[in-house]
Design a protein around this motif. Sequence first.
Motif, PDB file in Angstrom:
ATOM      1  N   VAL A 183       0.650  -1.205   0.004  1.00 17.13           N
ATOM      2  CA  VAL A 183      -0.076  -0.066  -0.145  1.00 17.13           C
ATOM      3  C   VAL A 183       0.868   1.300   0.032  1.00 17.13           C
ATOM      4  CG1 VAL A 183      -1.956  -1.046   1.004  1.00 17.13           C
ATOM      5  CG2 VAL A 183      -0.100  -0.118   2.535  1.00 17.13           C
ATOM      6  N   LYS A 184       2.170   1.210   0.070  1.00 20.12           N
ATOM      7  CA  LYS A 184       3.009   2.351  -0.191  1.00 20.12           C
ATOM      8  C   LYS A 184       2.855   3.130  -1.375  1.00 20.12           C
ATOM      9  CE  LYS A 184       6.520   4.619   1.765  1.00 20.12           C
ATOM     10  NZ  LYS A 184       6.511   5.370   3.065  1.00 20.12           N
ATOM     11  N   GLY A 185       2.359   4.537  -1.023  1.00 18.72           N
ATOM     12  CA  GLY A 185       2.136   5.230  -2.172  1.00 18.72           C
ATOM     13  C   GLY A 185       1.035   5.175  -2.908  1.00 18.72           C
ATOM     14  N   ALA A 186      -0.026   4.324  -2.150  1.00 16.82           N
ATOM     15  CA  ALA A 186      -1.380   4.005  -3.027  1.00 16.82           C
ATOM     16  C   ALA A 186      -2.338   5.184  -2.528  1.00 16.82           C
ATOM     17  CB  ALA A 186      -1.751   2.552  -2.521  1.00 16.82           C
ATOM     18  N   PHE A 187      -2.053   6.151  -1.704  1.00 15.22           N
ATOM     19  CA  PHE A 187      -3.150   7.179  -1.499  1.00 15.22           C
ATOM     20  C   PHE A 187      -2.607   8.436  -1.567  1.00 15.22           C
ATOM     21  CE2 PHE A 187      -3.902   2.861   1.084  1.00 15.22           C
ATOM     22  CZ  PHE A 187      -4.917   2.774   0.708  1.00 15.22           C
ATOM     23  N   ALA A 188      -3.632   9.351  -1.767  1.00 14.07           N
ATOM     24  CA  ALA A 188      -3.442  10.741  -2.066  1.00 14.07           C
ATOM     25  C   ALA A 188      -4.565  11.481  -1.686  1.00 14.07           C
ATOM     26  CB  ALA A 188      -2.942  11.023  -3.461  1.00 14.07           C
ATOM     27  N   LEU A 189      -4.466  12.912  -1.258  1.00 10.34           N
ATOM     28  CA  LEU A 189      -5.650  13.707  -1.113  1.00 10.34           C
ATOM     29  C   LEU A 189      -5.869  14.478  -2.264  1.00 10.34           C
ATOM     30  CD1 LEU A 189      -4.476  14.798   2.571  1.00 10.34           C
ATOM     31  CD2 LEU A 189      -6.337  13.436   2.132  1.00 10.34           C
TER      32      LEU A 189
END
Length: 239
Positions: A183-189
């Motif tokens: 999940v590293k780097g899988a999310f952003a705002l």
Amino acid sequence: MLKFLVDMFFPPLCHNCREFIPNAGRVHVCEKCLTTSRPIQSPMCSCCGIPFATDEGISHLCGNCIAKHPPFDAACGAYLYEGAVKELIHRFKYDGRVQCRRPLALLLLERLSGVVADFSPDLIIPVPLHKKRLRQRGFNQAILIGEVLAKEWRVPFERRLLQRIRWTEPQVNLAASERMANVKGAFALREPKLASGKRIVLVDDVLTTGSTVAECSNVLKKAGALAVIAVTVARVAEN
């Protein structure tokens, strides 16, 4: 009289076993089914929420959280991932029984409303699904549960602020050591400024190792969130 007529034509049935529940409350899960799922209570890790046994019966940090404190301030599960709660979550997520969202949300509310009230949140945010997974399932279970929580707690709900920007393999198929990398780097705002200075509650259905909520919390903290706690209906007993 009105209640009698409603019960006659729409008898309250347990969402799990489908048996009639006399004097049913809001949850509509019978006591027999509820006894198959243990509520999480002290002693547990005061950060990641994993339950454990101690001689004193007092909650404290577990060894993993002492070695490396997660980016979230606390993670709280209402029940262990077993019995009727596990069955309801499976029916909800994999069988498309969206009506299960309400009893699951209410079970969380009964156990964790005090924790959330003490936290005094500014926002509630669901853990997002990738658009491919969303198309496959047809809904995001964290959004459906979070909508009920936000209405009950009267806290603003930002369903699209946090996004999953790349595909990840299902965490259930991976070893604990592989989940954080997955999940590293899988999310952003979408709009980082909306998280700045806020106390945020992350919502999901199940917490296993905490890798997903840790990565979400990391993104929120980098955007300036003051504090982040994760609440889930259930938690796996071992990382």
